[in-house]
Design a protein around this motif. Structure first.
Motif, PDB file in Angstrom:
ATOM      1  N   UNK A 120       0.813  -1.211   0.000  1.00 23.66           N
ATOM      2  CA  UNK A 120       0.000   0.000   0.000  1.00 23.66           C
ATOM      3  C   UNK A 120       0.850   1.267   0.000  1.00 23.66           C
ATOM      4  N   UNK A 121       2.128   1.191   0.391  1.00 24.72           N
ATOM      5  CA  UNK A 121       2.974   2.405   0.429  1.00 24.72           C
ATOM      6  C   UNK A 121       3.284   2.914  -0.979  1.00 24.72           C
ATOM      7  N   UNK A 122       3.390   2.010  -1.935  1.00 21.60           N
ATOM      8  CA  UNK A 122       3.637   2.435  -3.323  1.00 21.60           C
ATOM      9  C   UNK A 122       2.404   2.240  -4.196  1.00 21.60           C
ATOM     10  N   UNK A 123       1.324   1.721  -3.597  1.00 23.53           N
ATOM     11  CA  UNK A 123       0.066   1.465  -4.301  1.00 23.53           C
ATOM     12  C   UNK A 123       0.301   0.547  -5.502  1.00 23.53           C
ATOM     13  N   UNK A 124       0.986  -0.539  -5.269  1.00 17.38           N
ATOM     14  CA  UNK A 124       1.255  -1.497  -6.321  1.00 17.38           C
ATOM     15  C   UNK A 124       2.104  -2.643  -5.788  1.00 17.38           C
ATOM     16  N   UNK A 125       2.788  -3.305  -6.700  1.00 19.58           N
ATOM     17  CA  UNK A 125       3.638  -4.450  -6.357  1.00 19.58           C
ATOM     18  C   UNK A 125       5.090  -4.051  -6.631  1.00 19.58           C
ATOM     19  N   UNK A 126       5.997  -4.572  -5.831  1.00 17.44           N
ATOM     20  CA  UNK A 126       7.378  -4.151  -5.993  1.00 17.44           C
ATOM     21  C   UNK A 126       8.338  -5.291  -5.662  1.00 17.44           C
ATOM     22  N   UNK A 127       9.570  -5.120  -6.187  1.00 16.54           N
ATOM     23  CA  UNK A 127      10.690  -5.970  -5.827  1.00 16.54           C
ATOM     24  C   UNK A 127      11.887  -5.039  -5.668  1.00 16.54           C
ATOM     25  N   UNK A 128      12.587  -5.188  -4.537  1.00 15.40           N
ATOM     26  CA  UNK A 128      13.738  -4.337  -4.261  1.00 15.40           C
ATOM     27  C   UNK A 128      15.005  -5.168  -4.364  1.00 15.40           C
ATOM     28  N   UNK A 129      15.960  -4.682  -5.155  1.00 20.36           N
ATOM     29  CA  UNK A 129      17.239  -5.340  -5.343  1.00 20.36           C
ATOM     30  C   UNK A 129      18.265  -4.614  -4.501  1.00 20.36           C
ATOM     31  N   UNK A 130      18.651  -5.248  -3.388  1.00 21.64           N
ATOM     32  CA  UNK A 130      19.548  -4.634  -2.416  1.00 21.64           C
ATOM     33  C   UNK A 130      20.983  -4.712  -2.917  1.00 21.64           C
ATOM     34  N   UNK A 131      21.640  -3.551  -2.987  1.00 20.11           N
ATOM     35  CA  UNK A 131      23.023  -3.523  -3.441  1.00 20.11           C
ATOM     36  C   UNK A 131      23.933  -4.342  -2.534  1.00 20.11           C
ATOM     37  N   UNK A 132      23.628  -4.363  -1.230  1.00 17.55           N
ATOM     38  CA  UNK A 132      24.484  -5.066  -0.274  1.00 17.55           C
ATOM     39  C   UNK A 132      24.433  -6.585  -0.448  1.00 17.55           C
ATOM     40  N   UNK A 133      23.355  -7.094  -1.093  1.00 17.28           N
ATOM     41  CA  UNK A 133      23.238  -8.540  -1.268  1.00 17.28           C
ATOM     42  C   UNK A 133      24.138  -9.078  -2.386  1.00 17.28           C
ATOM     43  N   UNK A 134      24.649  -8.203  -3.210  1.00 16.06           N
ATOM     44  CA  UNK A 134      25.572  -8.649  -4.242  1.00 16.06           C
ATOM     45  C   UNK A 134      24.906  -8.913  -5.576  1.00 16.06           C
ATOM     46  N   UNK A 135      25.754  -9.087  -6.579  1.00 11.27           N
ATOM     47  CA  UNK A 135      25.266  -9.244  -7.950  1.00 11.27           C
ATOM     48  C   UNK A 135      24.540 -10.568  -8.139  1.00 11.27           C
ATOM     49  N   UNK A 136      25.105 -11.643  -7.673  1.00 15.99           N
ATOM     50  CA  UNK A 136      24.513 -12.963  -7.903  1.00 15.99           C
ATOM     51  C   UNK A 136      23.133 -13.076  -7.289  1.00 15.99           C
ATOM     52  N   UNK A 137      22.972 -12.605  -6.060  1.00 14.74           N
ATOM     53  CA  UNK A 137      21.687 -12.699  -5.392  1.00 14.74           C
ATOM     54  C   UNK A 137      20.619 -11.907  -6.141  1.00 14.74           C
ATOM     55  N   UNK A 138      20.925 -10.713  -6.562  1.00 21.47           N
ATOM     56  CA  UNK A 138      19.929  -9.868  -7.229  1.00 21.47           C
ATOM     57  C   UNK A 138      19.567 -10.383  -8.609  1.00 21.47           C
ATOM     58  N   UNK A 139      20.552 -10.852  -9.370  1.00 17.00           N
ATOM     59  CA  UNK A 139      20.233 -11.400 -10.688  1.00 17.00           C
ATOM     60  C   UNK A 139      19.422 -12.679 -10.568  1.00 17.00           C
ATOM     61  N   UNK A 140      19.716 -13.478  -9.549  1.00 16.42           N
ATOM     62  CA  UNK A 140      18.923 -14.683  -9.333  1.00 16.42           C
ATOM     63  C   UNK A 140      17.491 -14.336  -8.947  1.00 16.42           C
ATOM     64  N   UNK A 141      17.320 -13.252  -8.193  1.00 20.42           N
ATOM     65  CA  UNK A 141      15.979 -12.826  -7.778  1.00 20.42           C
ATOM     66  C   UNK A 141      15.138 -12.442  -8.995  1.00 20.42           C
ATOM     67  N   UNK A 142      15.742 -11.728  -9.939  1.00 15.60           N
ATOM     68  CA  UNK A 142      15.010 -11.362 -11.157  1.00 15.60           C
ATOM     69  C   UNK A 142      14.706 -12.611 -11.979  1.00 15.60           C
ATOM     70  N   UNK A 143      15.644 -13.549 -12.020  1.00 15.93           N
ATOM     71  CA  UNK A 143      15.385 -14.793 -12.743  1.00 15.93           C
ATOM     72  C   UNK A 143      14.228 -15.561 -12.125  1.00 15.93           C
ATOM     73  N   UNK A 144      14.112 -15.551 -10.778  1.00 13.34           N
ATOM     74  CA  UNK A 144      12.986 -16.223 -10.120  1.00 13.34           C
ATOM     75  C   UNK A 144      11.665 -15.534 -10.439  1.00 13.34           C
ATOM     76  N   UNK A 145      11.673 -14.235 -10.509  1.00  9.28           N
ATOM     77  CA  UNK A 145      10.453 -13.527 -10.889  1.00  9.28           C
ATOM     78  C   UNK A 145      10.020 -13.925 -12.297  1.00  9.28           C
ATOM     79  N   UNK A 146      10.983 -14.116 -13.178  1.00  9.77           N
ATOM     80  CA  UNK A 146      10.636 -14.538 -14.538  1.00  9.77           C
ATOM     81  C   UNK A 146      10.091 -15.967 -14.530  1.00  9.77           C
ATOM     82  N   UNK A 147      10.667 -16.825 -13.710  1.00 11.12           N
ATOM     83  CA  UNK A 147      10.165 -18.188 -13.637  1.00 11.12           C
ATOM     84  C   UNK A 147       8.740 -18.239 -13.109  1.00 11.12           C
ATOM     85  N   UNK A 148       8.414 -17.365 -12.165  1.00  7.31           N
ATOM     86  CA  UNK A 148       7.075 -17.357 -11.562  1.00  7.31           C
ATOM     87  C   UNK A 148       6.099 -16.471 -12.340  1.00  7.31           C
ATOM     88  N   UNK A 149       6.509 -15.977 -13.487  1.00  6.68           N
ATOM     89  CA  UNK A 149       5.651 -15.111 -14.336  1.00  6.68           C
ATOM     90  C   UNK A 149       5.092 -13.939 -13.533  1.00  6.68           C
TER      91      UNK A 149
END
Length: 847
Positions: A330-359
């Motif tokens: 409700x804070x952004x009035x929509x759906x969101x995914x946040x890619x944390x810089x501190x988590x590193x490149x591999x974690x964030x790219x994998x997160x986007x890949x999972x979003x693609x897998x789950x459509x």
């Protein structure tokens, strides 16, 4: 002058006529080679002669007045009487000749009191006009300097170019995004040769690969304390937030027979699940949302999507990483995914890949928004960037087209990139405090203007003279001052917000402070845009005091009525062609996709000479051959009617108005005794002359105030000249009548001078004419039908009315009537002279 006269008398010099010490018209100029000065005795004699001439002229005028009185009372009037003729006209002529002689002999070296006083009264107004114009120019220059120092557009352009061209690759990579899958490819995969490429299982490219890079260009690892740098100098703040706006789905509108075949429809209404109200939290001391409301909880539960079996499994890979991305925030009035810089490149790219897998993107997706912020220490500013990709209901993104970027935001489904630079520390270096000082001076100056304007309106309202101030200039002033006040308020609010909401870095969350500050900056820019236009238009108000500067004002004023009617005609044609273009070509071309787009595309063909519209909409060799002929007709008719006809009519209106404004300026200049309107250079030269004369040691004694009081005193003690406007008006009427007669006679002579043998319509052929009776006698000789029946002249005139051309009755070539016409003209002239004398006598009588 007195010194020159005394020196002349002491040395025995005599006056040398008009070329001596006094110039014609009243200017005192001493010649270097000879400086003769007229003695008081000679001057007195000249004045006596001039007085005698005036007395003779006055006597003749009195005789004229007495003659007119006798004529009006019934006395006889003879045109051929020499005495009467002299009394009729020579009184005025003698008076005029005496005045002309008097101008050369008596008025040489004499001061024109009335004109001098008028010029001295006019000069302070000119000085005030230049002063107001100069002050307003300095005021606007200070405003522009403050804006330039606040915005500092140079670094902003450098940052914006880096984001659009290097990071986002707006021209190629972003332009290739057209489907849901392309969004993920844009984020994860590299791009070459117009298409996305790379391994989908271990993505290493894409925009996110540049943002979360963990290796140098030579594959050396980047230390943890140096991660997040974009192209070496721009460091990412927190991470990247990707938002999604989803629309509702349901049955298609209407009771359609195809509902079974197409049961689900998707609209553009966003899914919402917002808390109903806030309450005051005593612990935090702030208003917070009530997140326990039953209706809100039900909406949140209904807004969830995706494979809930996998997402709600605590032991699965998706639960901890992407589960919240499938639930409404409700804070952004929509759906969101946040890619944390501190988590590193591999974690964030994998997160986007999972979003693609789950459509994560599906048919209900309406908008995809990518937001990120970085800091550039070289420029001491933060930069907020937002990429918006909108799905239309046709099933794709409308790709970014740099040639149509101006109209793209008007189309549903257009891709856009928005950037803004923010200074979170506005005053920390000496240059900032210099800007602060200019801002304070500018604010004080503005409020002085506003206070004076309000004071003027209050006084006008109290004295019931407010109607005199209600004009277009007052409305322009009100709009300008309101924009300044809005600008100050918005600037202060922006400074308060950025100072009170400082962001501690590094951070592991998305900070909306930069997005809000960027929105406030854009709003401030819009107000400044309107305000700058109003400042430019207000300059025309300060041009009114100077004849040459106000030429544009007078041109626009003279053309207002014509331009108003022209705009009505142009708008009807312009809107009509825009609607036609939208109807015929809106289904295939973005430039005509909406009526505003069509209006802009057509206007560009007129303003910028963009004539590529014809081949675009009329190319029969491409994919839309059905509209080719209509496109050609549309383009040719638009260019002919608007570009060739209406634009030239517009220019003609302005040219006529400009000529009328120039004539008015010339007439005003002649009324004050000038050959042409004074230019700015003339006013500057006069001001320099006054300033140089003020440096004379005797200027303290011979001041302008002393001269003005002396001339005013003489103006009151001396009699005003006699009003002779009546005689001038009568002479003007007589000369205009003579001018008209001469012009008509010249036109006749131009025709009569031609050879009659070469011109069948020459007036000389009027002599070769017959009557209807003579024509009737000729008919039996040429036609057998009239040998037994006598021709009827009335029937001839009726039937042959359109074929017969009659000669004028008072033709100049009829020699036998010439003497009779001259006698008639003389009789008419005599009667007109009598009427004119009676009229002049009646008008000359005092009321």
């Amino acid at each position: 002058e007195g010194w020159r006269r005394r020196a002349g008398r002491a040395l025995g010099f005599e006056r040398m006529g008009r070329g001596g010490a006094f110039a014609k018209g009243g200017a005192v100029k001493a010649k270097l080679n000879n400086a003769p000065t007229a003695g008081a005795k000679e001057k007195k004699e000249r004045e006596q002669i001039a007085s005698a001439k005036r007395a003779d002229a006055l006597k003749l005028r009195q005789e004229q007045s007495g003659l007119d009185q006798d004529t009006r009372s019934g006395g006889s009037f003879k045109v051929d009487s020499p005495d009467r003729k002299r009394s009729n006209g020579s009184g005025f002529e003698t008076l005029k000749m005496a005045e002309m002689e008097d101008e050369g002999d008596v008025h040489a070296g004499m001061v024109n009191i009335k004109r001098t006083i008028a010029e001295m009264d006019r000069w302070p107004g000119i000085v005030q006009g230049y002063t107001e114009l100069g002050l307003y120019t300095c005021f606007v220059c200070l405003y522009v300097i403050v804006l330039l120092m606040q915005l500092d557009v140079g670094p902003s352009y450098a940052i914006d170019t880096m984001i659009r061209n290097n990071l986002l690759d707006q021209q190629e990579k972003l332009a290739a995004v057209s489907t849901h899958g392309d969004v993920f490819a844009y984020l994860l995969q590299s791009f070459a040769d117009g298409q996305f490429e790379g391994e989908e299982t271990e993505p290493t490219g894409g925009v996110l690969g540049d943002m979360f890079a963990d290796k140098w260009y030579n594959d050396d690892p980047i230390p943890a304390d140096e991660t997040g740098y974009l192209f070496g100098y721009n460091r990412l703040i927190g991470g990247v937030q990707i938002e999604q706006k989803r629309g509702y789905k349901g049955g298609c509108a209407g009771d359609s027979m195809y509902s079974v075949f197409y049961p689900q429809c998707y609209n553009n209404t966003y899914i919402t699940a917002d808390p109903p109200f806030k309450y005051y939290n005593e612990t935090s001391g702030q208003d917070v949302f009530d997140l326990t409301d039953a209706e809100f909880l039900k909406q949140v539960e209904d807004s969830k999507f995706g494979d809930r079996t996998l997402l709600d499994d605590p032991t699965g890979d998706y639960y901890a990483s992407v589960r919240e991305s499938f639930e409404y925030n409700y804070t952004i009035q929509g759906y969101r995914v946040f890619l944390d810089l501190a988590k590193g490149t591999t974690f964030n790219l994998k997160k986007i890949a999972q979003l693609r897998e789950m459509r994560w993107l599906d048919r209900q997706t309406r908008d995809v928004i990518i937001k990120f912020t970085f800091y550039n220490g070289n420029f001491r500013r933060f930069a907020f960037a937002q990429v918006s990709m909108k799905f239309d209901q046709g099933g794709q993104f409308i790709r970014f087209d740099p040639e149509s970027a101006a109209v793209q935001h008007l189309i549903r489904g257009g891709t856009s990139v928005r950037t803004a630079s923010i200074k979170m520390e506005p005053y920390i270096v000496p240059e900032d405090f210099l800007r602060l000082g200019l801002e304070v001076v500018f604010m004080i100056w503005t409020f002085v203007y506003v206070a004076n304007f309000a004071r003027t309106l209050i006084i006008a309202a109290i004295t019931f003279k407010l109607r005199d101030h209600l004009n277009s200039w007052m409305l322009l002033d009100v709009g300008n001052y309101l924009c300044f006040i809005m600008y100050f308020v918005m600037r202060v609010n922006l400074m308060r917000y950025v100072v009170n909401n400082m962001v501690e870095v590094p951070t592991n969350s998305y900070q909306p402070v930069f997005q809000i500050a960027a929105a406030m900056t854009r709003s401030q820019l819009k107000v400044n845009f309107v305000n700058c236009l109003l400042c430019i238009f207000r300059f025309f108000k300060f041009y009114q005091f100077q004849p040459r500067l106000q030429i544009v004002n007078k041109t626009l004023a003279a053309s207002t009525v014509n331009l108003y009617h022209f705009c009505v005609i142009f708008f009807v044609i312009f809107l009509g062609f825009s609607v036609i273009g939208n109807i015929m070509f809106g289904g295939q071309y973005r430039d005509f996709h909406t009526i505003p787009n069509a209006m802009q595309a057509l206007f560009e063909t007129l303003s910028s000479g963009n004539f590529d519209l014809g081949p675009q909409i009329g190319n029969s060799l491409l994919v839309y051959p059905d509209n080719a002929l209509m496109g050609i007709i549309f383009f040719v008719s638009w260019i002919f009617i608007c570009a060739m006809v209406l634009l030239n009519v517009f220019v003609a209106i302005l040219m006529d108005s400009y000529a009328a404004a120039q004539e008015e300026g010339q007439a005003q200049a002649k009324r004050v005794g000038l050959e042409k309107p004074q230019a700015v250079g003339d006013d500057i030269a006069k001001a320099i002359g006054i300033l140089s004369r003020s440096m004379d040691p005797k200027s303290w004694k011979y001041t302008e105030a002393t001269l003005y009081h002396a001339l005013s005193h003489l103006d009151k003690t001396m009699d005003d000249p006699e009003d002779k406007g009546f005689y001038f008006k009568k002479e003007k009427e007589r000369l205009e009548e003579d001018k008209q007669k001469i012009e008509e006679r010249l036109e006749e002579l131009d025709i009569l001078a031609e050879d009659p043998q070469e011109q069948l319509y020459h007036p000389a052929w009027n002599q070769k004419s017959v009557t209807l009776t003579e024509l009737a006698k000729t008919l039996p000789m040429v036609s057998r039908g009239f040998r037994s029946n006598k021709p009827d002249e009335l029937a001839m005139e009726t039937v042959w009315q359109s074929q017969l051309l009659y000669a004028p009755e008072d033709d100049a070539y009829v020699e036998e009537d010439e003497e009779r016409d001259i006698v008639t003209l003389r009789t008419k002239l005599t009667s007109l002279i009598k009427e004119n004398a009676a009229l002049r006598n009646a008008l000359a009588e005092p009321s």
